[in-house]
Design an enzyme around this catalytic site. Sequence first.
Site, PDB file in Angstrom:
ATOM      1  CD  GLN A   1      -2.818   1.293   2.393  1.00 27.09           C
ATOM      2  OE1 GLN A   1      -3.353   2.354   2.659  1.00 27.09           O
ATOM      3  NE2 GLN A   1      -3.060   0.221   3.114  1.00 27.09           N
TER       4      GLN A   1
ATOM      5  CD  GLU B   1      -1.826   2.074   8.240  1.00 28.07           C
ATOM      6  OE1 GLU B   1      -1.540   2.330   7.070  1.00 28.07           O
ATOM      7  OE2 GLU B   1      -1.897   2.954   9.132  1.00 28.07           O
TER       8      GLU B   1
ATOM      9  CG  ASP C   1       0.521   0.857   4.669  1.00 30.86           C
ATOM     10  OD1 ASP C   1       1.713   0.808   4.967  1.00 30.86           O
ATOM     11  OD2 ASP C   1      -0.232  -0.134   4.718  1.00 30.86           O
TER      12      ASP C   1
ATOM     13  N   GLY D   1      -7.564  20.541  19.166  1.00 26.02           N
ATOM     14  CA  GLY D   1      -7.206  21.955  19.204  1.00 26.02           C
ATOM     15  C   GLY D   1      -7.831  22.678  20.387  1.00 26.02           C
ATOM     16  N   GLY D   2      -7.899  23.980  20.274  1.00 27.74           N
ATOM     17  CA  GLY D   2      -8.369  24.790  21.389  1.00 27.74           C
ATOM     18  C   GLY D   2      -9.882  24.979  21.435  1.00 27.74           C
TER      19      GLY D   2
END
Length: 427
Positions: free
Chosen positions: A16, A138, A167, A246-247
């Site tokens: 892959q 993977e 992959d 995130g924030g």
Amino acid sequence: MKALDGVRILDMTHVQSGPTCTQLLAWFGADVIKVERPGVGDATRGQLRDIPDADSLYFTMLNHNKRSITLNTKSEKGKEIFEGLLKACDVMVENFAPGALDRMGFSWERIQEINPRLIYASVKGFGPGPYEDCKVYENVAQCTGGSASTTGFLGGPPTVTGAQIGDSGTGLHLALGIVTALYHREKSGKGQRVLAAMQDGVLNLCRVKLRDQQRLEHGPLKEYSQFGQGIEFGEATPRAGNDSGGGQPGWIVKCKGWETDPDAYVYFITQAAVWGNICDLIGEPDWKEHPDYAKPEARLDKIPQIFDRIEEWTKTKNKFEVMEACNPLNIPCGPILSMKELAAEPSLRETGTIVEVDHPTRGKYLTVGNPIKLSDSPAEVVRSPLLGEHTDEILSEVLDMDNEDIAAAKADGAVGDEFASSKAAAE
Ligand code: CAO
């Protein structure tokens, strides 16, 4: 003219990671020559087969727009042909187990002698260090690159993700390395070695988790719902369930029908800028001014409780109705779309992100087209090659071999004859 018209890639990739990279370059217009072992080919041709004797979807969905030649690069004549191909190509890409090409007799030093302009690009499991000789797939990369330890729910085991970040993610990294090296060659006139290690690629995609590891030294990660649940943090970045990275706090909440539909959920983000809209929408207008809720900092220890309240509201609507209600109010949210829903999504068909392809032995199937759109170089998805389909064509066109030479190479076993013989059998 396509963006990479005139670039010829010798594609020694399999499975892959490597094929993802070369497929992308083919979509941008490169001539990708896939080299496969005579009579065997890329192992994925036969893996996870759904139709007897037809190339699997695993293979077809990763090898569009390529040509296939079968060549035994371990035989003397095969090596000679391989050398000819190295001279005729701009880039060679491979993702064999460490050392396989050296064992064939093609070290980087030797390759530079054969063609100093050649860019030699590899995917490996690890970069130089204690694990450099290991074979990697993977999920090993997901585990060794930091993804598994930070994915899953608090208190649960490490979890791998369905996104093939080890992959396909590393294939993408490698593709960028290759076009960068091609750009550099314009000025230097020289090829160079390009390496994308799967551990590095996964870690790069997990960058925010290394950020959090360092923040942890200065106190708890207040935006993690674990903080609101009053659970102490350990020494390492924890698994964060569906918390946003995130924030702006986010979570997956249930929608109408969740009892029977495993995908009746929506990702809901409580973006600070639209907090007032969220309060009105879920029927808590008092939270707009309330000192415990009005400011993002005040809400951090109540994130799980806030999402419980949001969920009370989302459970009254299906996931699309939630989105319809949120979008006009600028509240970011996204329905959990199943593969079934994505496969049927008309807008993805229109943009070429999902494409129906016809294949001579398996018939019609769906694939993911080029996710990167260039205005002057649109990608057309062409079916993957049958094993050795272009052997003769490549030998005569690229290496100028005549029919006699080709027949001799076949008789020698250096190149395969599977395509010609299966065609003859079919006729
Ligand atoms: N002619 C002759 N021999 C060939 C050939 C050809 N055209 N193509 C491949 N071979 C040989 C190789 O030279 C190698 O021989 P040696 O072991 O004698 O050196 C042999 O075939 C097998 O190659 P391999 O070791 O790469 O394959 P594998 O199935 O044992 O391992 C994988 C597969 C993926 C674990 C390994 O290739 C690997 O670690 N690659 C790097 C990391 C990677 O890309 N992993 C992701 C794969 S995508 O999920």
